[in-house]
Design a protein around this motif. Sequence first.
Motif, PDB file in Angstrom:
ATOM      1  N   ASP A  48       0.895  -1.329   0.000  1.00 22.91           N
ATOM      2  CA  ASP A  48      -0.159  -0.159  -0.089  1.00 22.91           C
ATOM      3  C   ASP A  48       0.956   1.212  -0.033  1.00 22.91           C
ATOM      4  O   ASP A  48       1.646   1.435   0.826  1.00 22.91           O
ATOM      5  CB  ASP A  48      -1.015   0.102   1.184  1.00 22.91           C
ATOM      6  N   LEU A  49       0.654   2.244  -1.145  1.00 20.51           N
ATOM      7  CA  LEU A  49       1.585   3.276  -1.125  1.00 20.51           C
ATOM      8  C   LEU A  49       0.825   4.647  -0.491  1.00 20.51           C
ATOM      9  O   LEU A  49       1.345   5.583  -0.930  1.00 20.51           O
ATOM     10  CB  LEU A  49       1.800   3.590  -2.491  1.00 20.51           C
ATOM     11  N   GLY A  50      -0.364   4.388  -0.152  1.00 20.75           N
ATOM     12  CA  GLY A  50      -1.276   5.356   0.187  1.00 20.75           C
ATOM     13  C   GLY A  50      -2.697   5.542  -0.504  1.00 20.75           C
ATOM     14  O   GLY A  50      -2.879   4.722  -1.209  1.00 20.75           O
ATOM     15  N   SER A  51      -3.160   6.742  -0.077  1.00 20.12           N
ATOM     16  CA  SER A  51      -4.624   6.969  -0.817  1.00 20.12           C
ATOM     17  C   SER A  51      -4.731   8.538  -0.850  1.00 20.12           C
ATOM     18  O   SER A  51      -4.149   9.189  -0.288  1.00 20.12           O
ATOM     19  CB  SER A  51      -5.651   6.566   0.248  1.00 20.12           C
ATOM     20  N   PHE A  52      -5.366   8.757  -2.018  1.00 16.16           N
ATOM     21  CA  PHE A  52      -5.947   9.874  -2.528  1.00 16.16           C
ATOM     22  C   PHE A  52      -7.387  10.107  -2.131  1.00 16.16           C
ATOM     23  O   PHE A  52      -8.140   9.290  -2.367  1.00 16.16           O
ATOM     24  CB  PHE A  52      -5.499  10.157  -3.952  1.00 16.16           C
ATOM     25  N   THR A  53      -7.956  11.562  -1.605  1.00 14.74           N
ATOM     26  CA  THR A  53      -9.176  11.833  -1.638  1.00 14.74           C
ATOM     27  C   THR A  53      -9.223  13.117  -2.698  1.00 14.74           C
ATOM     28  O   THR A  53      -8.665  14.041  -2.262  1.00 14.74           O
ATOM     29  CB  THR A  53      -9.553  12.317  -0.286  1.00 14.74           C
ATOM     30  N   ILE A  54     -10.189  12.911  -3.652  1.00 14.28           N
ATOM     31  CA  ILE A  54     -10.723  14.024  -4.389  1.00 14.28           C
ATOM     32  C   ILE A  54     -11.799  14.596  -4.373  1.00 14.28           C
ATOM     33  O   ILE A  54     -13.161  13.773  -4.159  1.00 14.28           O
ATOM     34  CB  ILE A  54     -10.616  13.511  -5.837  1.00 14.28           C
ATOM     35  N   SER A  55     -12.065  15.690  -3.701  1.00 12.66           N
ATOM     36  CA  SER A  55     -13.385  16.340  -3.617  1.00 12.66           C
ATOM     37  C   SER A  55     -14.115  16.727  -4.773  1.00 12.66           C
ATOM     38  O   SER A  55     -13.417  16.799  -5.848  1.00 12.66           O
ATOM     39  CB  SER A  55     -13.078  17.785  -2.547  1.00 12.66           C
ATOM     40  N   SER A  56     -15.143  17.216  -4.667  1.00  9.93           N
ATOM     41  CA  SER A  56     -16.403  17.533  -6.097  1.00  9.93           C
ATOM     42  C   SER A  56     -15.754  18.651  -6.476  1.00  9.93           C
ATOM     43  O   SER A  56     -16.011  19.220  -7.627  1.00  9.93           O
ATOM     44  CB  SER A  56     -17.675  17.607  -5.311  1.00  9.93           C
ATOM     45  N   ASP A  57     -15.003  19.597  -5.384  1.00  9.94           N
ATOM     46  CA  ASP A  57     -14.505  20.623  -6.103  1.00  9.94           C
ATOM     47  C   ASP A  57     -13.150  20.395  -6.796  1.00  9.94           C
ATOM     48  O   ASP A  57     -12.390  21.461  -7.319  1.00  9.94           O
ATOM     49  CB  ASP A  57     -14.192  21.783  -5.213  1.00  9.94           C
ATOM     50  N   GLY A  58     -12.496  19.280  -6.765  1.00 13.71           N
ATOM     51  CA  GLY A  58     -11.402  19.020  -7.474  1.00 13.71           C
ATOM     52  C   GLY A  58     -10.136  19.047  -6.603  1.00 13.71           C
ATOM     53  O   GLY A  58      -9.088  18.898  -7.018  1.00 13.71           O
ATOM     54  N   ASP A  59     -10.430  19.305  -5.369  1.00 15.13           N
ATOM     55  CA  ASP A  59      -9.086  19.369  -4.538  1.00 15.13           C
ATOM     56  C   ASP A  59      -8.710  17.811  -4.105  1.00 15.13           C
ATOM     57  O   ASP A  59      -9.689  17.131  -3.983  1.00 15.13           O
ATOM     58  CB  ASP A  59      -9.677  20.004  -2.968  1.00 15.13           C
ATOM     59  N   ALA A  71     -15.484  11.512  -6.326  1.00 14.38           N
ATOM     60  CA  ALA A  71     -16.886  11.617  -6.554  1.00 14.38           C
ATOM     61  C   ALA A  71     -16.724  12.126  -8.191  1.00 14.38           C
ATOM     62  O   ALA A  71     -16.066  13.131  -8.441  1.00 14.38           O
ATOM     63  CB  ALA A  71     -17.633  12.615  -5.726  1.00 14.38           C
ATOM     64  N   ASP A  72     -17.498  11.621  -9.112  1.00 20.56           N
ATOM     65  CA  ASP A  72     -17.864  12.099 -10.448  1.00 20.56           C
ATOM     66  C   ASP A  72     -16.475  12.204 -11.228  1.00 20.56           C
ATOM     67  O   ASP A  72     -16.114  12.958 -11.901  1.00 20.56           O
ATOM     68  CB  ASP A  72     -18.539  13.164 -10.303  1.00 20.56           C
ATOM     69  N   GLY A 104     -16.302   0.717  -4.121  1.00 17.61           N
ATOM     70  CA  GLY A 104     -17.530   1.385  -3.983  1.00 17.61           C
ATOM     71  C   GLY A 104     -17.253   3.052  -3.557  1.00 17.61           C
ATOM     72  O   GLY A 104     -18.217   3.919  -3.778  1.00 17.61           O
ATOM     73  N   ALA A 105     -16.182   3.199  -3.251  1.00 12.39           N
ATOM     74  CA  ALA A 105     -15.727   4.643  -2.814  1.00 12.39           C
ATOM     75  C   ALA A 105     -15.019   5.477  -3.981  1.00 12.39           C
ATOM     76  O   ALA A 105     -15.022   6.696  -3.708  1.00 12.39           O
ATOM     77  CB  ALA A 105     -15.051   4.730  -1.393  1.00 12.39           C
ATOM     78  N   GLY A 106     -14.638   4.588  -4.912  1.00 11.38           N
ATOM     79  CA  GLY A 106     -13.753   5.568  -5.726  1.00 11.38           C
ATOM     80  C   GLY A 106     -12.955   4.656  -6.770  1.00 11.38           C
ATOM     81  O   GLY A 106     -13.686   3.654  -7.556  1.00 11.38           O
ATOM     82  N   TYR A 107     -11.600   4.324  -6.747  1.00 13.13           N
ATOM     83  CA  TYR A 107     -10.940   3.436  -7.539  1.00 13.13           C
ATOM     84  C   TYR A 107      -9.916   2.977  -6.607  1.00 13.13           C
ATOM     85  O   TYR A 107      -9.318   3.470  -5.602  1.00 13.13           O
ATOM     86  CB  TYR A 107     -10.127   4.272  -8.657  1.00 13.13           C
ATOM     87  N   GLU A 108      -9.410   1.750  -7.094  1.00 13.52           N
ATOM     88  CA  GLU A 108      -7.945   1.179  -6.598  1.00 13.52           C
ATOM     89  C   GLU A 108      -7.164   1.094  -7.958  1.00 13.52           C
ATOM     90  O   GLU A 108      -7.553   0.636  -8.770  1.00 13.52           O
ATOM     91  CB  GLU A 108      -8.469  -0.344  -6.176  1.00 13.52           C
ATOM     92  N   VAL A 109      -6.043   1.521  -7.790  1.00 17.29           N
ATOM     93  CA  VAL A 109      -4.945   1.864  -8.820  1.00 17.29           C
ATOM     94  C   VAL A 109      -3.859   0.895  -8.404  1.00 17.29           C
ATOM     95  O   VAL A 109      -2.983   1.148  -7.409  1.00 17.29           O
ATOM     96  CB  VAL A 109      -4.614   3.241  -8.989  1.00 17.29           C
ATOM     97  N   THR A 110      -3.593  -0.222  -9.250  1.00 19.21           N
ATOM     98  CA  THR A 110      -2.672  -1.139  -8.752  1.00 19.21           C
ATOM     99  C   THR A 110      -1.531  -1.342 -10.105  1.00 19.21           C
ATOM    100  O   THR A 110      -1.797  -0.935 -11.142  1.00 19.21           O
ATOM    101  CB  THR A 110      -3.104  -2.665  -8.644  1.00 19.21           C
ATOM    102  N   ALA A 111      -0.423  -1.918  -9.660  1.00 27.99           N
ATOM    103  CA  ALA A 111       0.464  -2.145 -10.737  1.00 27.99           C
ATOM    104  C   ALA A 111       1.221  -3.729 -10.095  1.00 27.99           C
ATOM    105  O   ALA A 111       1.626  -3.625  -9.054  1.00 27.99           O
ATOM    106  CB  ALA A 111       1.550  -1.232 -10.966  1.00 27.99           C
ATOM    107  N   LEU A 112       1.440  -4.564 -10.989  1.00 34.22           N
ATOM    108  CA  LEU A 112       2.157  -5.602 -10.616  1.00 34.22           C
ATOM    109  C   LEU A 112       3.648  -5.363 -10.991  1.00 34.22           C
ATOM    110  O   LEU A 112       4.137  -4.990 -12.172  1.00 34.22           O
ATOM    111  CB  LEU A 112       1.715  -6.709 -11.332  1.00 34.22           C
ATOM    112  N   VAL A 113       4.207  -5.463  -9.696  1.00 35.93           N
ATOM    113  CA  VAL A 113       6.033  -5.380 -10.069  1.00 35.93           C
ATOM    114  C   VAL A 113       6.390  -6.642  -9.982  1.00 35.93           C
ATOM    115  O   VAL A 113       6.487  -7.427  -8.874  1.00 35.93           O
ATOM    116  CB  VAL A 113       6.455  -4.510  -8.829  1.00 35.93           C
ATOM    117  N   THR A 114       7.300  -6.921 -10.966  1.00 32.90           N
ATOM    118  CA  THR A 114       8.000  -8.472 -11.093  1.00 32.90           C
ATOM    119  C   THR A 114       9.331  -8.389 -11.202  1.00 32.90           C
ATOM    120  O   THR A 114      10.059  -9.256 -10.605  1.00 32.90           O
ATOM    121  CB  THR A 114       7.552  -9.119 -12.296  1.00 32.90           C
ATOM    122  N   ALA A 115       9.952  -7.133 -11.202  1.00 36.91           N
ATOM    123  CA  ALA A 115      11.412  -6.925 -10.775  1.00 36.91           C
ATOM    124  C   ALA A 115      11.828  -5.598 -10.783  1.00 36.91           C
ATOM    125  O   ALA A 115      11.203  -4.728 -11.414  1.00 36.91           O
ATOM    126  CB  ALA A 115      12.120  -7.593 -12.110  1.00 36.91           C
TER     127      ALA A 115
END
Length: 294
Positions: free
Chosen positions: A71-82, A121-122, A183-194
């Motif tokens: 887990d590299l952390g999380s982002f929260t994007i508001s409806s205003d784009g913040d 959101a959106d 449900g709340a947004g997105y999970e962005v993943t990447a498989l690292v093999t080397a």
Amino acid sequence: MTLRSSRRSLAISAAIAIAFPMVMAGCGVGGSTIDSPSGPPVAEDEASSAAPSPSGPPAPGQPDEAVPYLDLGSFTISSDGDVTYREGAGKTSALDDSTSLVWAPRSATAPYTARFLIEAADVAASALPDGSVVLERDGELVLAIASLEPAQEALARDLADAAGTSAPPSPFASAEWEPARTGAGYEVTALVTAGRLVAIWGTATIESVRWLDRGEGGKSLAATPTALGRLASEAPYRYAMGEVASIAPAADTTVMDKQLRCHLLGARAKESWNLEPWRPDVDFAEYLLARCNP
């Protein structure tokens, strides 16, 4: 003039220093470097306080074995784009058109799945051909996540070609990021093999623009890219011209677009890109052959 009055300086993690000499002497003053000032960092080996978690999706070709998550952390994007970024330990940082880098801990042993969680959101997410992911609202960039390795290799090739040498192999992992709806947004993943993973993320590709009189054929627009604009390829290729034109509407021309695309492809190491509206409207190939200055 900056994209937003509250823009902070380009923020890159203090865990890495990047310095590249100028590639294209025909596009400006030589000897420029890209340094890494302090910013909202995820310091090296602090992206996660522990090794990857023991559960995760199976790796391709290994349906019976689970690949651990990092887990590299999380982002929260508001409806205003913040955009707010939260490190794994819970510290939050508000982003304002800034860019940062995050290293995978040395304790992470491939293969593993690196993951960012996004509450939004959106916002629409899509994967680009270079392995980066962009989230946009109404056609405008809100957040982009990419790997350093493809851009690092491109820069190394540029510099090696200019010097007439061979580019050294990249020590970084080539990770292709993929978004999946949650449900709340997105999970962005990447498989690292080397290799060592360095993720780069940002909310804009252009840091600032300003009109100059350089004493040539007319006025010139100096566009300064963010680290994302400099180190990623597909995201700035898609959004940079719109960001430039939103500040300087007079730059929204075919000639300026060709110059910007030329600099994106061949002048990544420059401190800023000089775009002139009085350049001839010739084929894009002629811009490339003339080092963006036909």
